[in-house]
Write an enzyme that holds these catalytic residues in place. Structure first.
Site, short mmCIF file in Angstrom:
data_model
loop_
_atom_site.label_atom_id
_atom_site.label_comp_id
_atom_site.label_asym_id
_atom_site.label_seq_id
_atom_site.Cartn_x
_atom_site.Cartn_y
_atom_site.Cartn_z
N GLY A 22 -2.40 -1.14 5.99
CA GLY A 22 -2.35 -2.25 7.09
C GLY A 22 -3.78 -2.08 7.95
CB SER A 23 -5.16 0.67 9.69
OG SER A 23 -3.85 0.95 10.49
CG ASN A 30 3.45 -3.85 16.51
OD1 ASN A 30 2.58 -4.67 16.79
ND2 ASN A 30 3.16 -2.43 16.94
CB SER A 79 1.32 -2.02 5.62
OG SER A 79 1.43 -0.49 5.36
CB THR A 137 -10.32 5.71 -8.61
OG1 THR A 137 -11.69 5.80 -9.07
CG2 THR A 137 -9.41 5.67 -9.86
CB CYS A 161 -0.17 3.83 16.34
SG CYS A 161 0.33 3.09 15.16
N1 PLP Z 1 -0.28 -4.04 12.07
C1 PLP Z 1 0.95 -3.93 12.69
C2 PLP Z 1 1.53 -5.15 13.17
C3 PLP Z 1 1.83 -2.74 12.57
O1 PLP Z 1 2.93 -2.69 12.96
C4 PLP Z 1 1.11 -1.59 11.91
C5 PLP Z 1 1.91 -0.26 11.67
O2 PLP Z 1 2.63 -0.02 12.70
C6 PLP Z 1 -0.16 -1.64 11.20
C7 PLP Z 1 -0.78 -3.05 11.51
C8 PLP Z 1 -1.05 -0.60 10.60
O3 PLP Z 1 -0.24 -0.49 9.48
P1 PLP Z 1 -0.47 0.94 8.45
O4 PLP Z 1 0.35 2.10 9.04
O5 PLP Z 1 -0.30 0.45 7.07
O6 PLP Z 1 -2.00 1.16 8.71
#
Ligand code: PLP
Length: 375
Positions: free
Chosen positions: A72-73, A151, A199, A237, A324
């Protein structure tokens, strides 16, 4: 063995066993590089195409609109940085003050390079209203990025309305739907969004894989230079096994999305009922439109870190904020953004239940919460 209850599904989820089984052949037997022209690559290539189609179908997109990323990041970084770097006019980005750091830190990075960014503040209930966006947006806004559901709070945003406002000013609209995909029904065409981040590990898929939906016709520059994978926009890849696992997990969750949501919501209600009947003082943050099972609970005058650690000692995994942020003992940027009073903010924990939790888990969580917050 000591009990372990996992109640931090917003941080990550358990890999679905069917998704795991679907991944195995692509790791052990059919390990060919999907980009090669020989017969041994045909299986992986077909698996990629099928996974892309499955994922597209789950969110109402076309297969060519799904771009695999590592998480997701990465999807968020691609949207914020990619769309800025392609804009010679340096038009403004609008986002919110309570986004995930993948968005906020990407925005800080483009700001340092001279691209303007404006930050919208949510209401005390964790909502970004159309009115808030309308006050700030102009015809020279390039991109609006608002998360689908927060989140830490679980609060679901009025994405369709916000998207319409963005489009009426000629801006693109992106939503970070990392917490929402696979948990509540999402149809990109009904929403009208131009880009959407997701993600796999948040919906019982493997870690280290995600995708970015980019609506056909939206131009966003290549994010990783190299080979011609992902329609030439994201080289590398392909991680076939993880992509297949992501598709299997998403399909399984989407096929049972209403049933899972009703079940998880019932666990959430049970937990809140138990807390209410115990008489302990607490407040739930995030308003009334939240993701099933995601609860931000504030115990005034208590210490969220201490609650987390005492729950941990009892074998129960919960969170104080986003995963995080778990090393950061300061009040989270999300709780600050909603203006939560300090004595509530400091005593805040996040409990996020998932489809694998049971009523027995909820009883144990409630009993332990009452114990650790009661004195
Ligand atoms: N965006 C949101 C709203 C999230 O809650 C998170 C992860 O906690 C992310 C992005 C990041 O996702 P990833 O852990 O797959 O990098």
């Amino acid at each position: 063995m000591k009990q372990h209850i996992y109640a931090d599904n917003a941080a990550t989820t358990q890999l679905d066993p069917d998704a795991f089984e679907a991944m195995k052949p692509w790791l052990l037997e059919e390990y060919g590089n999907a980009s090669q022209p020989y017969a041994f690559a045909r299986g992986p290539k077909k698996a990629l195409a099928e996974a892309r189609a499955t994922i597209a179908d789950c969110i109402g997109a076309e297969p060519e609109e799904i771009f695999f990323t590592s998480c997701g990041s990465e999807s968020d970084n691609w949207v914020i940085k990619g769309s800025a770097f392609a804009d010679a006019e340096h038009r403004a980005t609008i986002t919110t003050a309570f986004e995930h750091h993948a968005i906020l830190h990407s925005c800080a990075a483009i700001e340092r390079m001279g691209y303007p960014v404006a930050y919208l503040y949510p209401t005390a209930d964790g909502q970004i209203t159309g009115e808030t966006l309308s006050r700030v947006i102009t015809d020279s806004t390039r991109l609006v990025s608002v998360m689908y559901a927060n989140n830490e709070l679980g609060s679901i945003q009025p994405i369709r309305e916000l998207c319409e406002i963005a489009h009426s000013h000629g801006a693109l609209f992106h939503t970070d739907a990392v917490q929402a995909v696979g948990h509540i029904p999402i149809n990109v065409h009904e929403l009208g969004v131009d880009m959407l981040s997701s993600s796999a590990h948040k919906f019982n898929g493997p870690k280290g894989i995600g995708f970015l939906y980019i609506r056909k016709g939206v131009r966003i520059p290549t994010y990783i230079d190299g080979g011609s994978q992902e329609f030439g926009l994201r080289a590398g890849t392909e991680n076939v096994a993880s992509i297949v696992g992501m598709a299997a997990a998403l399909k399984k969750n989407c096929d049972a999305i209403e049933k899972n949501a009703v079940y998880v919501r019932s666990l959430e209600e049970m937990l809140l009922d138990l807390l209410n009947s115990s008489g302990i003082e607490y407040k739930r943050n995030g308003g009334s439109n939240t993701l099933p099972g995601l609860m931000s609970l504030s115990f005034p005058g208590k210490d969220g870190e201490a609650i987390l650690h005492r729950m941990d000692l009892a074998g129960i995994s919960i969170s104080t904020g986003s995963a995080c942020d778990s090393v950061n003992t300061e009040i989270s940027h999300v709780l600050r953004a909603i203006g939560l009073e300090e004595r509530y903010a400091k005593g805040t924990v996040r409990i996020s239940l998932g489809k694998n939790n049971t009523e027995k888990d909820v009883q144990a969580i409630s009993a332990m919460l009452v114990r650790v917050t009661g004195r």
